[in-house]
Design a protein around this motif. Structure first.
Motif, PDB file in Angstrom:
ATOM      1  N   PRO A 189      -3.263   0.685  -7.034  1.00 20.05           N
ATOM      2  CA  PRO A 189      -2.155   0.481  -7.836  1.00 20.05           C
ATOM      3  C   PRO A 189      -1.411   1.126  -6.269  1.00 20.05           C
ATOM      4  O   PRO A 189      -0.293   0.748  -6.483  1.00 20.05           O
ATOM      5  N   TRP A 190      -1.730   2.098  -6.218  1.00 22.43           N
ATOM      6  CA  TRP A 190      -0.314   2.971  -4.997  1.00 22.43           C
ATOM      7  C   TRP A 190      -0.301   1.961  -4.154  1.00 22.43           C
ATOM      8  O   TRP A 190       0.891   2.293  -3.284  1.00 22.43           O
ATOM      9  N   ALA A 191      -1.444   1.784  -3.412  1.00 21.71           N
ATOM     10  CA  ALA A 191      -1.209   1.380  -2.057  1.00 21.71           C
ATOM     11  C   ALA A 191      -1.005  -0.154  -2.067  1.00 21.71           C
ATOM     12  O   ALA A 191      -0.454  -1.108  -1.156  1.00 21.71           O
ATOM     13  N   GLY A 192      -1.373  -0.772  -3.527  1.00 24.15           N
ATOM     14  CA  GLY A 192      -1.255  -1.884  -3.435  1.00 24.15           C
ATOM     15  C   GLY A 192       0.656  -1.895  -3.213  1.00 24.15           C
ATOM     16  O   GLY A 192       0.842  -3.058  -2.537  1.00 24.15           O
ATOM     17  N   ALA A 193       0.969  -1.284  -4.303  1.00 17.70           N
ATOM     18  CA  ALA A 193       2.705  -1.337  -4.186  1.00 17.70           C
ATOM     19  C   ALA A 193       3.303  -0.951  -2.982  1.00 17.70           C
ATOM     20  O   ALA A 193       4.618  -2.338  -2.857  1.00 17.70           O
ATOM     21  N   LYS A 194       2.818  -0.159  -2.465  1.00 14.12           N
ATOM     22  CA  LYS A 194       3.430  -0.072  -1.365  1.00 14.12           C
ATOM     23  C   LYS A 194       3.087  -1.486   0.113  1.00 14.12           C
ATOM     24  O   LYS A 194       3.811  -1.886   0.988  1.00 14.12           O
ATOM     25  N   THR A 195       2.283  -1.567  -0.585  1.00 13.98           N
ATOM     26  CA  THR A 195       2.078  -3.296   0.270  1.00 13.98           C
ATOM     27  C   THR A 195       2.769  -4.508   0.555  1.00 13.98           C
ATOM     28  O   THR A 195       3.319  -5.100   1.054  1.00 13.98           O
ATOM     29  N   ILE A 196       2.860  -4.421  -0.748  1.00 15.21           N
ATOM     30  CA  ILE A 196       3.893  -5.534  -1.550  1.00 15.21           C
ATOM     31  C   ILE A 196       5.231  -5.457  -0.755  1.00 15.21           C
ATOM     32  O   ILE A 196       5.175  -6.267  -0.528  1.00 15.21           O
ATOM     33  N   TRP A 197       5.305  -4.144  -0.882  1.00  9.20           N
ATOM     34  CA  TRP A 197       6.822  -3.990  -0.672  1.00  9.20           C
ATOM     35  C   TRP A 197       7.329  -3.971   0.147  1.00  9.20           C
ATOM     36  O   TRP A 197       8.067  -4.709   1.094  1.00  9.20           O
TER      37      TRP A 197
END
Length: 374
Positions: free
Chosen positions: A199-207
């Motif tokens: 979840p953490w890495a996914g949110a940062k990658t999306i941004w």
């Protein structure tokens, strides 16, 4: 009359036994030296009123620094006491002192991963004294752990060096086991824990790739990251790579090495090192030093976020790039799952690696050549 030349081996002064050069012998003295240096630093900082931060916008009070100095000296004295023959009450006092001070200085390593990321990305160090404090705590925790481990083994009647019972002194050559893979249960637990990164890495990658998440627009996130990032971090962000996600990927790489045989014998793609045994401490030191602080920090965030969401604790005021309190609370939870998950995974894998790669020391007497009578 025949003069027989003197034998230099006979007339030479006796050499100290090899056991005096093994880590169970020098670790107590090294810990005592660390204790003196640590206490001197803490007392100097407290007397001079030097700011030593322990987290953002919070510093150690002089009274706490003096208490830490006293605990360090207590730890040093306890380490030296382990080199002597102790009675029942003495053993209890020394064991208690070691366990209490070890726990205190382990907690003091909490900021180590943050400093590692800032140094790796050339972002600069916010506080030199804060970094020095964390490094001193880390060195002390490592030495105290070694002394505690060897002392506990000695009390059990095992070899303080390898932890196994065997005849003779523990000063012979080490015999290393063959490379092996962690058990299925260990691998499953580590892989499950490391999924907390998603979840953490996914949110940062999306941004970074231009999407919106948790009420944060990609442009706002990239603007905030670029404002406080160093050159390498901005360059990585420009191609969609977050440096903290990259640091987590390095942690996953370390995790895989701890779980699989190529973490014990250099694989073919390492070219010049291929086929050689990996030094045992090479993966273990970063695993323990990263896993423990990450687990502590992540556990706090995992507990903190639900308390905020349910109103037990006051809501976090949103700050750029976050626009809502719920968005930043979710990010706190994601961060907690990521840090605690990766930290626990590293600790689980490091424990397995420690057990699977533990060498056995062969008594030196069995390897010393015997002199045949002439």
């Amino acid at each position: 009359m025949v003069v027989v030349p003197a034998n230099p081996e006979v007339n030479a002064p006796p050499r100290p036994p090899a056991a005096s050069r093994t880590w169970p012998a020098w670790a107590p003295r090294a810990a005592a030296l660390w204790a003196v240096l640590y206490a001197a630093a803490e007392i100097t900082w407290a007397a001079a009123g030097t700011t030593v931060p322990w987290k953002a916008h919070a510093s150690y009070a002089p009274a706490v620094q003096l208490l830490l100095a006293a605990l360090a000296l207590l730890a040093g004295a306890a380490c030296l006491a382990t080199t002597r023959t102790l009675t029942g009450p003495g053993r209890a006092v020394v064991a208690t002192a070691l366990m209490v001070t070890l726990a205190v200085f382990i907690v003091g390593t909490n900021g180590l991963p943050v400093y590692f990321v800032t140094l790796m990305t050339l972002s600069g160090v916010e506080s030199a004294t804060g970094l020095a404090q964390v490094l001193l705590n880390t060195a002390g925790a490592a030495l105290l752990f070694l002394v505690t481990l060897s002392h506990r083994r000695r009390l059990r009647g095992d070899c303080p060096r390898c932890g196994r019972p065997h005849p003779g002194p523990g000063d012979g050559p080490l015999v290393h086991p063959a490379a092996s893979r962690a058990s299925k249960r260990t691998r499953a637990a580590a892989y499950l824990l490391v999924c907390g990164l998603l979840p953490w890495a996914g949110a940062k990658t999306i941004w970074l790739l231009g999407g919106d998440a948790l009420g944060v627009a990609a442009e706002d996130w990239q603007r905030t990251v670029s404002a406080g990032a160093s050159g390498p971090a901005r360059a990585a962000a420009s191609v969609g790579i977050d440096v903290t996600v990259l640091a987590a990927a390095l942690g996953v790489f370390l995790l895989l090495g701890l779980l699989h045989p190529w973490g014990q014998v250099f694989p073919r793609w390492t070219v010049f090192l291929a086929g050689r045994r990996v030094p045992r401490l090479l993966p273990l030191i970063p695993a323990w030093l990263t896993g423990i602080p990450l687990t502590m920090y992540g556990a706090v965030l995992v507990v903190l976020a639900p308390l905020i969401a349910t109103g037990v604790l006051p809501a976090i005021k949103p700050s750029a790039p976050f626009t809502t309190s719920s968005g930043i609370t979710w990010m706190v939870e994601f961060g907690g799952l990521a840090f605690a998950g990766l930290g626990l995974a590293l600790l689980v894998a490091a424990r397995s690696y420690t057990t699977r790669t533990r060498p056995t020391c062969t008594p030196a007497d069995t390897h010393r050549p015997t002199t045949q009578p002439s």
